[in-house]
Design a protein around this motif. Structure first.
Motif, PDB file in Angstrom:
ATOM      1  N   SER A  29       1.861   4.596   1.167  1.00 18.78           N
ATOM      2  CA  SER A  29       1.601   5.271   2.437  1.00 18.78           C
ATOM      3  C   SER A  29       0.895   6.604   2.228  1.00 18.78           C
ATOM      4  CB  SER A  29       2.923   5.502   3.183  1.00 18.78           C
ATOM      5  OG  SER A  29       2.721   6.324   4.313  1.00 18.78           O
ATOM      6  N   ASP A  30      -0.087   6.894   3.087  1.00 18.82           N
ATOM      7  CA  ASP A  30      -0.802   8.172   3.018  1.00 18.82           C
ATOM      8  C   ASP A  30       0.123   9.354   3.315  1.00 18.82           C
ATOM      9  OD1 ASP A  30      -3.133   6.943   2.354  1.00 18.82           O
ATOM     10  OD2 ASP A  30      -4.030   7.036   4.348  1.00 18.82           O
ATOM     11  N   SER A  31       1.267   9.088   3.900  1.00 16.83           N
ATOM     12  CA  SER A  31       2.204  10.177   4.207  1.00 16.83           C
ATOM     13  C   SER A  31       2.947  10.660   2.968  1.00 16.83           C
ATOM     14  CB  SER A  31       3.222   9.709   5.255  1.00 16.83           C
ATOM     15  OG  SER A  31       4.044   8.670   4.732  1.00 16.83           O
ATOM     16  N   THR A  87       1.078  12.794  -3.210  1.00 18.36           N
ATOM     17  CA  THR A  87       0.759  12.342  -4.561  1.00 18.36           C
ATOM     18  C   THR A  87       0.530  13.540  -5.483  1.00 18.36           C
ATOM     19  OG1 THR A  87      -1.628  12.321  -4.201  1.00 18.36           O
ATOM     20  CG2 THR A  87      -0.413  10.308  -3.624  1.00 18.36           C
ATOM     21  N   THR A 106       0.840  -1.200   0.000  1.00 21.15           N
ATOM     22  CA  THR A 106       0.000   0.000   0.000  1.00 21.15           C
ATOM     23  C   THR A 106       0.871   1.245   0.000  1.00 21.15           C
ATOM     24  OG1 THR A 106      -1.767  -1.114   1.222  1.00 21.15           O
ATOM     25  CG2 THR A 106      -1.762   1.283   1.278  1.00 21.15           C
ATOM     26  N   THR A 120      -8.004   8.861   0.103  1.00 23.29           N
ATOM     27  CA  THR A 120      -7.112   9.116   1.236  1.00 23.29           C
ATOM     28  C   THR A 120      -5.821   9.786   0.775  1.00 23.29           C
ATOM     29  OG1 THR A 120      -5.960   6.979   1.137  1.00 23.29           O
ATOM     30  CG2 THR A 120      -8.021   7.070   2.400  1.00 23.29           C
ATOM     31  N   GLN A 121      -5.650   9.903  -0.543  1.00 33.21           N
ATOM     32  CA  GLN A 121      -4.402  10.455  -1.066  1.00 33.21           C
ATOM     33  C   GLN A 121      -4.648  11.579  -2.078  1.00 33.21           C
ATOM     34  OE1 GLN A 121      -2.772   6.497  -1.920  1.00 33.21           O
ATOM     35  NE2 GLN A 121      -1.109   6.976  -0.529  1.00 33.21           N
ATOM     36  N   GLU A 164      -2.598  15.411  -4.456  1.00 32.02           N
ATOM     37  CA  GLU A 164      -2.446  16.267  -3.270  1.00 32.02           C
ATOM     38  C   GLU A 164      -1.719  17.557  -3.630  1.00 32.02           C
ATOM     39  OE1 GLU A 164      -2.308  13.207   0.477  1.00 32.02           O
ATOM     40  OE2 GLU A 164      -0.681  13.081  -0.982  1.00 32.02           O
TER      41      GLU A 164
END
Length: 472
Positions: free
Chosen positions: A126-128, A131, A124, A157-158, A134
């Motif tokens: 990472s949302d941190s 992207t 996965t 989430t991204q 974002e």
């Protein structure tokens, strides 16, 4: 009194002049944030479209697009299979940064055939990790991911505002409704998924045409399961006959994809936003060699020979690209993020690993020569011994790294330290290993590979696998 009236009139005119110019300035800034459409086709090979010379599969809409665009003959995916390539494109970072090297487990194939313990795989993104979506959100973009996400359960989430059909799934259960996909409602029975995805994309464009939008359109097609429309399957059966290099089901899927790309592009024209919309068309990795030969390239998806990583790529932006052409510039999917940031004049340091293609696109400047590197510290099992055209019959690739610099391409394999060196100018099929006669060049590239890995703390597997049959 007349002077007072005159002065008030002058003030009124000045205020209106400033206001009008302010509106024009804002309008101008709005125009400088183009709409962005990134079409990512799944497993479409470098040799699988008619604009790239395929003699069987028909892609008239892509042919037309290619004549209106910059076409890259040396475009590369950042990885040879789905998830890592998408993670690289979305993050602008190469595989050691996010740790996504493959789909699922890194322990592919039979344990007794793996000499090394492969690096563990991350599944996965990472949302941190920042992207493209974002980054664009800060510039007022509304973003949608419509199609295959594959990097987590939900792209929202991204940075994406809208998700249609995206999840961790790497392929559809069916291309015909019912789809059994929790993130897209089933259509009428027999509705074709590629058609539906395009309709959803057009609906998004229509709803957001008055403001800048980013449409990420990662089609599930032409990934397996091979399922096409019956009339197109029959058409390609008639065309292909017994030629084993081509597949009628695959041909039907390629043509349906092309039909839908044409439909999407026509919608931009109908909505009168074509001029200020940049369209990027690309594949996430090479075509699956067991389904469609990638000749003259060697191998296909999952391999780091050219057939696994060289992909078709087209970029169109009518408002800015004045000279359409086919270029031999060597580019990567890693270049998409920095190019888009250059377009919106984003000066933030995202530590991106690609380079902006904007000067090439809008000013016809050359891309500064740089090395492209692929790092794959895991195993990927073979599919079809004969058609894989791999280094051995068991794996499409074994752990290693690859570097391309200019015309030279070096493969390094971690199991035994073996090297392969190819001159792509004279041997695009990577058949003649020139390592013995070019030791100095090989060492130069190997040193550069080592420096690249050290700078990124890229994992190199060294632990021997106790299950390996030759160790017993």
């Amino acid at each position: 009194m007349n002077n007072k009236i005159f002065n008030l009139c002058i003030v009124f005119i000045c205020i209106n002049f400033v206001a009008c110019n302010s509106i024009k300035s804002n309008d101008y800034k709005e125009l400088e944030r183009p709409n962005i459409v990134l079409i990512l086709v799944d497993d479409l090979g470098w040799s699988d479209t008619s604009f790239m010379g395929n003699p069987v599969y028909e892609t008239p809409n892509l042919d037309k697009l290619s004549n209106e665009s910059v076409v890259f003959s040396n475009a590369y995916a950042p990885a040879a299979n789905c998830a890592p390539s998408r993670a690289c494109i979305m993050s602008g970072k190469n595989t050691p940064f996010h740790g996504i090297y493959t789909v699922g487990s890194s322990e592919r194939g039979k344990s007794k055939n793996r000499k090394l313990i492969p690096t563990k795989n991350t599944v996965t993104l990472s949302d941190s990790i920042v992207t493209i979506a974002e980054a664009l959100k800060k510039h007022g973009y509304t973003s949608a991911s419509i199609g295959k996400w594959h990097l987590g359960e939900d792209p929202k989430t991204q940075g994406f505002n809208i998700n249609v059909a995206g999840s961790h799934a790497g392929h559809p259960k069916s291309y015909f409704s019912p789809y059994k996909n929790k993130n897209i409602e089933d259509g009428t029975k027999g509705e074709y998924l590629t058609d539906r995805i395009t309709n959803e994309a057009i609906n998004f464009i229509s709803a957001n045409k008055e403001k800048p939008f980013f449409l990420y359109l990662p089609y599930f097609t032409v990934h397996t399961p091979l399922q096409g429309k019956q009339h197109l399957i029959e058409k390609y059966k008639s065309k292909i006959k017994n030629d084993q290099r081509f597949n009628p089901m695959y041909g039907a899927m390629v043509e349906s994809m092309d039909d839908n790309v044409g439909k999407l592009l026509n919608s931009l024209k109908t909505l009168k936003i074509e001029e200020n919309t940049i369209v990027i068309f690309m594949s996430d990795n090479g075509g699956l060699a067991s389904v469609s030969t990638q000749f003259p390239l060697r191998a296909g998806k999952g391999s780091y020979y050219e057939g696994g990583i060289r992909v078709p790529c087209i970029i169109k932006w009518p408002k800015k690209i004045e000279k359409t052409k086919k270029t031999n510039a060597v580019i990567s999917g890693l270049d998409i993020f920095p190019t888009l940031m250059d377009i919106v004049n984003d000066k933030n340091d995202y530590n991106l690993e690609g380079t902006s293609l904007l000067p090439l696109l809008t000013e016809n400047k050359s891309v500064k020569e740089r090395s492209l590197v692929w790092h794959f510290p895991i195993y990927l099992q073979g599919v079809n011994t004969k058609k894989d055209d791999a280094r051995d019959s068991l794996f499409r690739t074994r752990p290693g790294s690859v570097i391309r610099k200019g015309k030279w391409k070096l493969h390094e394999y971690f199991e035994n330290g073996e090297l392969e060196l190819y001159d792509l100018d004279t041997d695009i099929g990577e058949r003649i290993n020139l390592i013995e006669d070019n030791q100095e060049k090989a060492q130069e590239l190997l040193d550069e590979l080592n420096t690249w890995r050290e700078a990124r703390q890229a994992p190199v597997p060294k632990e021997l696998n106790p299950d390996y049959s030759l160790l017993k």
